[in-house]
Design a protein around this motif. Structure first.
Motif, PDB file in Angstrom:
ATOM      1  N   ARG A  29     -36.372  14.136 -30.991  1.00 36.12           N
ATOM      2  CA  ARG A  29     -36.724  14.670 -29.608  1.00 36.12           C
ATOM      3  C   ARG A  29     -36.062  16.230 -29.510  1.00 36.12           C
ATOM      4  O   ARG A  29     -36.462  17.202 -28.839  1.00 36.12           O
ATOM      5  CB  ARG A  29     -36.074  14.034 -28.533  1.00 36.12           C
ATOM      6  N   ILE A  32     -38.428  18.661 -30.692  1.00 34.55           N
ATOM      7  CA  ILE A  32     -39.335  18.960 -29.915  1.00 34.55           C
ATOM      8  C   ILE A  32     -38.969  19.834 -28.602  1.00 34.55           C
ATOM      9  O   ILE A  32     -39.500  20.729 -28.343  1.00 34.55           O
ATOM     10  CB  ILE A  32     -40.015  17.695 -29.431  1.00 34.55           C
ATOM     11  N   ILE A  33     -37.757  19.736 -28.255  1.00 34.54           N
ATOM     12  CA  ILE A  33     -37.228  20.404 -27.068  1.00 34.54           C
ATOM     13  C   ILE A  33     -36.968  21.706 -27.792  1.00 34.54           C
ATOM     14  O   ILE A  33     -37.323  22.968 -27.030  1.00 34.54           O
ATOM     15  CB  ILE A  33     -35.832  19.890 -26.601  1.00 34.54           C
ATOM     16  N   SER A  81     -30.834  24.579 -21.777  1.00 35.18           N
ATOM     17  CA  SER A  81     -31.334  23.706 -23.021  1.00 35.18           C
ATOM     18  C   SER A  81     -30.542  23.802 -24.264  1.00 35.18           C
ATOM     19  O   SER A  81     -30.329  23.219 -25.145  1.00 35.18           O
ATOM     20  CB  SER A  81     -32.725  23.943 -23.041  1.00 35.18           C
ATOM     21  N   THR A  93     -27.566  16.992 -20.153  1.00 29.90           N
ATOM     22  CA  THR A  93     -29.081  16.391 -20.350  1.00 29.90           C
ATOM     23  C   THR A  93     -29.543  16.337 -18.787  1.00 29.90           C
ATOM     24  O   THR A  93     -30.723  16.598 -18.735  1.00 29.90           O
ATOM     25  CB  THR A  93     -29.314  15.321 -21.307  1.00 29.90           C
ATOM     26  N   LEU A 140     -42.940  20.122 -19.712  1.00 22.97           N
ATOM     27  CA  LEU A 140     -43.006  19.148 -20.949  1.00 22.97           C
ATOM     28  C   LEU A 140     -41.342  19.134 -21.324  1.00 22.97           C
ATOM     29  O   LEU A 140     -40.916  18.092 -21.642  1.00 22.97           O
ATOM     30  CB  LEU A 140     -43.760  19.935 -22.023  1.00 22.97           C
ATOM     31  N   LEU A 141     -40.758  20.366 -21.056  1.00 24.17           N
ATOM     32  CA  LEU A 141     -39.149  20.320 -21.187  1.00 24.17           C
ATOM     33  C   LEU A 141     -38.407  19.300 -20.156  1.00 24.17           C
ATOM     34  O   LEU A 141     -37.555  18.343 -20.733  1.00 24.17           O
ATOM     35  CB  LEU A 141     -38.446  21.696 -20.929  1.00 24.17           C
ATOM     36  N   ASN A 144     -39.275  15.741 -21.361  1.00 26.30           N
ATOM     37  CA  ASN A 144     -38.422  15.405 -22.630  1.00 26.30           C
ATOM     38  C   ASN A 144     -36.721  15.468 -22.220  1.00 26.30           C
ATOM     39  O   ASN A 144     -36.300  14.355 -22.818  1.00 26.30           O
ATOM     40  CB  ASN A 144     -38.620  16.493 -23.883  1.00 26.30           C
ATOM     41  N   TRP A 145     -36.326  16.261 -21.464  1.00 21.94           N
ATOM     42  CA  TRP A 145     -34.917  16.025 -21.106  1.00 21.94           C
ATOM     43  C   TRP A 145     -34.732  14.713 -20.305  1.00 21.94           C
ATOM     44  O   TRP A 145     -33.720  14.075 -20.218  1.00 21.94           O
ATOM     45  CB  TRP A 145     -34.552  17.400 -20.307  1.00 21.94           C
ATOM     46  N   ARG A 147     -36.172  12.032 -20.545  1.00 21.47           N
ATOM     47  CA  ARG A 147     -36.529  10.738 -21.195  1.00 21.47           C
ATOM     48  C   ARG A 147     -35.075  10.721 -22.072  1.00 21.47           C
ATOM     49  O   ARG A 147     -34.424   9.739 -22.229  1.00 21.47           O
ATOM     50  CB  ARG A 147     -37.649  10.817 -22.325  1.00 21.47           C
ATOM     51  N   THR A 148     -34.748  11.914 -22.489  1.00 21.81           N
ATOM     52  CA  THR A 148     -33.118  12.074 -23.069  1.00 21.81           C
ATOM     53  C   THR A 148     -32.097  11.440 -22.084  1.00 21.81           C
ATOM     54  O   THR A 148     -31.322  10.904 -22.839  1.00 21.81           O
ATOM     55  CB  THR A 148     -33.071  13.428 -23.840  1.00 21.81           C
ATOM     56  N   SER A 151     -32.276   7.740 -21.841  1.00 16.64           N
ATOM     57  CA  SER A 151     -32.255   6.974 -23.245  1.00 16.64           C
ATOM     58  C   SER A 151     -30.735   6.585 -23.822  1.00 16.64           C
ATOM     59  O   SER A 151     -30.651   5.922 -24.639  1.00 16.64           O
ATOM     60  CB  SER A 151     -32.692   8.017 -24.546  1.00 16.64           C
TER      61      SER A 151
END
Length: 153
Positions: A29, A32-33, A81, A93, A140-141, A144-145, A147-148, A151
């Protein structure tokens, strides 16, 4: 092993455990970020409002609402980021996730302001390709952040 060595070993284990509890593992990830941050930077170089590129909008050309999106997308999407990727701090995050969603709303407002600019004679005749790319990248950022951030165990 002497008692001093055991105590030092226990302190080392505690220190490592404390450090791990404050960091997040990014894995794939993170790549991807990084790519999304690069795409956001490319979006800043392309036209946003009329002939004004995103970086020009950031410095005041093109209207207040697009400028707010330029500020939040650059501040959160790029600067925060990069800091979060570099330090892997868990709290960063969350800053990127929440700030990314805030910037996404700003981006939607910026696109809307450009689509309705003809009604109030404001600058721009529709959102430029850079603004659209930046909006998609920041959404999208933010995802993803988020989800991070969730997580972490």
């Amino acid at each position: 092993m002497s008692e001093n060595e055991v105590e030092r070993l226990a302190e080392d284990v505690d220190a490592i455990g404390h450090k791990v509890s404050r960091t997040v593992e990014l894995g794939r990830r993170g790549f991807i970020i990084s790519v999304l941050v690069f795409i956001l930077i490319v979006g800043q170089l392309l036209p946003w409002v009329g002939d004004h590129a995103g970086w020009q909008v950031l410095f005041g050309d093109g209207g207040t609402i697009p400028q707010l999106f330029a500020i939040t997308s650059t501040g959160i999407g790029v600067l925060c980021s990069v800091l979060a990727l570099g330090t892997r701090r868990w709290w960063l995050t969350w800053v990127c996730a929440i700030g990314g969603w805030f910037s996404s709303v700003d981006g939607l407002l910026a696109v809307w302001s450009q689509q309705s600019s003809g009604a109030n004679n404001a600058a721009g005749s529709g959102p430029g390709i850079g603004m659209i790319i930046a909006l998609v990248a920041i959404i999208l950022l933010a995802a993803n952040w988020m989800r991070t951030a969730f997580s972490r165990t």
